[in-house]
Design an enzyme around this catalytic site. Sequence first.
Site: not given
Ligand code: DGL
Length: 278
Positions: A15-16, A48, A78, A157, A189, A191
């Site tokens: 993931d990011s 994103g 992600c 984060e 998402c 997160h």
């Molecule tokens: N966790 C990422 C997702 O599922 C998004 C986070 C980001 O924008 O880096 O889209």
Amino acid sequence: MDEAYSPLQPIGIFDSGVGGLSVLKAIRKELPNESILYFGDQAHIPYGPRPKEEIQAFSVAITRFLQRKSAKLIVVACNTASAAALRHLRDLFPEIPIVGMEPAVKPAAEMTQTGKMGVLATPTTFAGELYASVVERFGQNVEIFTSTCPGMVEQIEAGELESVKTREILVTALEPMLEAGIDTVVMGCTHYPFVIPVIQSITGSEVRIIDPAPAIARQVGRLLDQRDLLNTRNDREVLQFFTSGDPDRFADMVLTLIGETADALPVHWEGHSIIPET
Ligand code: DGL
């Protein structure tokens, strides 16, 4: 058995940042014997708002990194990277099974009573073909309200799961949807599941919140089973984290978010290649 891989090899997840930990948690619950390598690309978060080509380049390098660390299956935990790069990754790495995220419009459309649902995701996810395709296939008879929740990924984060600002962002995203009569909200998402308690406190308990992580974990299990790659031994599983951000901080977040204690190793980027620092 898939001759190229063995059951004892780990699953690679990326993931990011820390968002994919919501998927990792579901995979640990579903498949407790599996070893897992997790890569959080915190040097580049958020994905994103980034161009698709850039997210593709990051995703390719991370997949290659996890494959070199002997992953037997990759989970793109992600939605944004899945939207930008899933097809590209499957073309480039046909030998390894790759599981991606897609917004859970299908179960939401099946569940809604009011015919109105919300989806929370990033701009890249909404702009991608995967989202267009699930809406086309499953969203024809429902009304879908969307929000990109600007700033939410950064709040999570930062470990700000319940702060005033976090709540404000979510209220701004959800209020128009609630006024319109939604009864179902999709976490588009990875997160966002970490702020479900706040989301539920805004929506009230009658609104259903859909986190796709358990379904993704089952899909990982099915794919491994089909290939005879499930780890049936329960004595040797390994959990290893890599981050292109701050490893100590990452390990703290792992503990806070999913209650796992594990080391995080630093990696850094050189152009579009990943260099382990240890
Ligand atoms: N966790 C990422 C997702 O599922 C998004 C986070 C980001 O924008 O880096 O889209």
